[in-house]
Design an enzyme around this catalytic site. Structure first.
Site, PDB file in Angstrom:
ATOM      1  N   THR A  73      82.418  78.632  81.425  1.00 51.38           N
ATOM      2  CA  THR A  73      82.185  79.050  80.045  1.00 51.38           C
ATOM      3  C   THR A  73      83.282  80.006  79.572  1.00 51.38           C
ATOM      4  O   THR A  73      83.833  79.837  78.476  1.00 51.38           O
ATOM      5  CB  THR A  73      80.800  79.728  79.930  1.00 51.38           C
ATOM      6  OG1 THR A  73      79.815  78.780  80.363  1.00 51.38           O
ATOM      7  CG2 THR A  73      80.507  80.145  78.502  1.00 51.38           C
ATOM      8  N   ASN A 152      79.380  65.776  81.759  1.00 49.12           N
ATOM      9  CA  ASN A 152      78.423  66.295  82.728  1.00 49.12           C
ATOM     10  C   ASN A 152      77.067  65.601  82.696  1.00 49.12           C
ATOM     11  O   ASN A 152      76.301  65.692  83.635  1.00 49.12           O
ATOM     12  CB  ASN A 152      78.232  67.803  82.529  1.00 49.12           C
ATOM     13  CG  ASN A 152      77.986  68.166  81.080  1.00 49.12           C
ATOM     14  OD1 ASN A 152      78.838  67.944  80.220  1.00 49.12           O
ATOM     15  ND2 ASN A 152      76.821  68.711  80.784  1.00 49.12           N
ATOM     16  N   GLN A 180      83.401  69.227  85.733  1.00 48.86           N
ATOM     17  CA  GLN A 180      82.691  68.249  86.570  1.00 48.86           C
ATOM     18  C   GLN A 180      83.642  67.457  87.461  1.00 48.86           C
ATOM     19  O   GLN A 180      83.217  66.862  88.452  1.00 48.86           O
ATOM     20  CB  GLN A 180      81.884  67.277  85.695  1.00 48.86           C
ATOM     21  CG  GLN A 180      80.674  67.901  85.036  1.00 48.86           C
ATOM     22  CD  GLN A 180      79.565  68.267  86.020  1.00 48.86           C
ATOM     23  OE1 GLN A 180      79.447  67.700  87.103  1.00 48.86           O
ATOM     24  NE2 GLN A 180      78.745  69.231  85.639  1.00 48.86           N
ATOM     25  N   HIS A 202      81.169  76.929  91.157  1.00 45.78           N
ATOM     26  CA  HIS A 202      79.809  76.583  91.584  1.00 45.78           C
ATOM     27  C   HIS A 202      79.469  75.107  91.416  1.00 45.78           C
ATOM     28  O   HIS A 202      78.404  74.666  91.836  1.00 45.78           O
ATOM     29  CB  HIS A 202      78.764  77.488  90.905  1.00 45.78           C
ATOM     30  CG  HIS A 202      78.446  77.192  89.474  1.00 45.78           C
ATOM     31  ND1 HIS A 202      77.367  76.420  89.107  1.00 45.78           N
ATOM     32  CD2 HIS A 202      79.040  77.567  88.325  1.00 45.78           C
ATOM     33  CE1 HIS A 202      77.305  76.354  87.778  1.00 45.78           C
ATOM     34  NE2 HIS A 202      78.313  77.037  87.281  1.00 45.78           N
ATOM     35  N   CYS A 326      71.280  73.004  80.023  1.00 47.24           N
ATOM     36  CA  CYS A 326      71.295  73.979  78.927  1.00 47.24           C
ATOM     37  C   CYS A 326      70.426  73.554  77.761  1.00 47.24           C
ATOM     38  O   CYS A 326      70.030  74.370  76.947  1.00 47.24           O
ATOM     39  CB  CYS A 326      72.706  74.195  78.417  1.00 47.24           C
ATOM     40  SG  CYS A 326      73.883  74.329  79.745  1.00 47.24           S
TER      41      CYS A 326
HETATM   42  C1  LIG Z   1      78.725  73.694  84.204  1.00 47.11           C
HETATM   43  C2  LIG Z   1      79.668  73.348  83.126  1.00 47.11           C
HETATM   44  C3  LIG Z   1      80.295  74.334  82.353  1.00 47.11           C
HETATM   45  C4  LIG Z   1      79.932  75.796  82.464  1.00 47.11           C
HETATM   46  O1  LIG Z   1      80.437  76.404  83.624  1.00 47.11           O
HETATM   47  P1  LIG Z   1      79.808  77.830  84.075  1.00 47.11           P
HETATM   48  O2  LIG Z   1      80.636  78.224  85.255  1.00 47.11           O
HETATM   49  O3  LIG Z   1      78.398  77.548  84.419  1.00 47.11           O
HETATM   50  O4  LIG Z   1      79.963  78.761  82.932  1.00 47.11           O
HETATM   51  C5  LIG Z   1      81.221  73.946  81.417  1.00 47.11           C
HETATM   52  N1  LIG Z   1      81.527  72.641  81.247  1.00 47.11           N
HETATM   53  C6  LIG Z   1      80.951  71.654  81.965  1.00 47.11           C
HETATM   54  C7  LIG Z   1      81.343  70.249  81.727  1.00 47.11           C
HETATM   55  C8  LIG Z   1      80.002  71.977  82.921  1.00 47.11           C
HETATM   56  O5  LIG Z   1      79.426  70.992  83.625  1.00 47.11           O
END
Ligand SMILES: *Cc1c(COP(=O)(O)O)cnc(C)c1O
Length: 389
Positions: A73, A152, A180, A202, A326
């Site tokens: 993010t 995602n 992703q 993560h 989300c």
């Molecule tokens: C998970 C995700 C994010 C957000 O990443 P965070 O580290 O959780 O802030 C942004 N873009 C995509 C495509 C994601 O899958």
């Protein structure tokens, strides 16, 4: 305790045990501030710079192009606001797509409020941006383009390198949210025209709260967070030392067995897809049939609610997502499926299975059996399904 079958790896992953081990000293004995000049500080600084070199090497980038931040993010926000603010004297038009993660969509929505003009590109029924449509949207005021590397929710991979080249030829900054894809797709950023790329640890068996923004040499962006001179003055704040060490380790591990893990996950994913479509009628697969990530399967089961499927699978210990993590609290259908032209009814009956490196054939077999049972039971209670029969 009930055994958990975790098929929500696109939401987050379990930290790899070797990553935990690599991080431990930096939460314990090696706690000095990497900006401190004493020996303890210098040792931590060396470890961070080694991690940066490792990440750069794996991405085919230069060390100075790797900026550590707090996750996907923040990287997306830095790329989008940073580019818009640094280049607003050149124009006020930005292009993105309708299927971006909210970490891209909401910064763009905010820029719109601040006077920028945003084009949200449509996608086809497979969830793919059309390069011709993209070219038509370009204007002489276009300063910035952000298109995700892969989606995602449905896993569709976008024609990023082509779009990046078109942008480069016109001097437009190109950003891709590759959150992703990293860990599943190899990048050689030095050979592409991508200016900015976001990733987060993560999603590939690293810790939460740490990510990278790749900033190609010469790309003009403004920093958003002011303070010390950290991260080449792109992002101030004391480094998340343990997180950074963990990110680099996780990335190294995921690259080491990428092909093998991808093949295994894709095999299990295809097996899951085939069995579900064979054993349940009126099932629709959302996403591109070939051009997609190896671990995501988004399936619509007509006549039933995704939330009900999710909760029923959960009661058997199976973790999946409906919509994206989300948006799952809202009743709006997924913006991704809507953009793909999926009807509200079908979108509401969609769930996402996302496999991981530890997913086994036994787990998939149990998931198939349980899903078949759950769908049949829910349909028995569905007035829509009964009316049809
Ligand atoms: C998970 C995700 C994010 C957000 O990443 P965070 O580290 O959780 O802030 C942004 N873009 C995509 C495509 C994601 O899958």
């Amino acid at each position: 305790m009930q055994k958990i079958i975790y098929l929500d790896n696109s939401a987050t992953t379990r930290v790899h045990p070797s990553v935990v081990e690599a991080m431990k000293p930096y939460l314990d004995t090696s706690y000095a501030n990497p900006s401190s000049l004493h020996q303890s500080g210098r040792e931590v600084r060396i470890a961070i710079e080694k991690a940066r070199e490792k990440v750069a090497q794996l991405l085919g980038a230069e060390t100075k192009e790797i900026i550590f931040a707090s996750g996907g993010t923040e990287s997306d926000n830095l790329a989008i606001f940073g580019s818009a603010l640094a280049n607003r004297n050149k124009g006020n038009h930005i292009i993105t797509s309708q299927i971006e993660h909210h970490a891209v969509l909401n910064p763009c929505n905010e820029l719109k409020k601040q006077g920028f003009d945003i084009t949200y590109l449509p996608v086809d029924s497979n969830g793919c941006v059309d390069v011709k449509e993209f070219e038509k949207a370009l204007r002489k005021e276009t300063i910035f383009v952000s298109i995700m590397h892969s989606n995602n929710e449905v896993g569709t991979i976008q024609p990023i390198e082509e779009i990046a080249e078109i942008c480069a030829a016109r001097g437009i900054i190109f950003h891709t949210d590759a959150v992703q894809s990293v860990g599943k797709v190899r990048f050689n950023l030095g050979n592409t025209m991508i200016n900015l790329l976001s990733l987060t640890a993560h999603k590939f068996y690293g810790p939460k709260g740490v990510g990278v923004l790749y900033i190609r040499k010469g790309t003009k962006i403004q920093q958003l967070q002011y303070g010390g001179h950290h991260e080449f003055r792109r992002r101030a704040g004391t480094e998340n030392t343990a997180g950074i060490i963990g990110l680099a380790k996780a990335m190294e591990l995921s690259y080491a067995d990428m092909d093998k893990t991808n093949m295994r996950m894709a095999g299990l994913r295809d097996y899951l897809e085939n069995e579900l479509t064979k054993r349940i009628d009126e099932v629709k697969i959302n996403g591109h049939p070939q051009n997609r990530l190896p671990h995501i399967l988004n399936v619509a089961f007509k006549y039933v609610e995704g939330e009900s499927i999710l909760l029923n699978l959960d009661s058997h210990g199976i973790c999946v997502s409906s919509g994206s993590a989300c948006t799952s609290e809202s009743l709006e259908p997924s913006h991704v499926l809507s953009a793909m032209g999926v009807s509200v009814e079908i979108a509401h009956g969609s769930i996402r299975f996302s496999l991981g490196r530890e997913t086994t054939k036994e787990e998939i077999n149990f998931t198939i059996e349980t899903t078949v049972k759950v769908i049949h039971r829910l349909r028995e209670m569905s007035p829509l399904y009964k009316r049809k029969a």
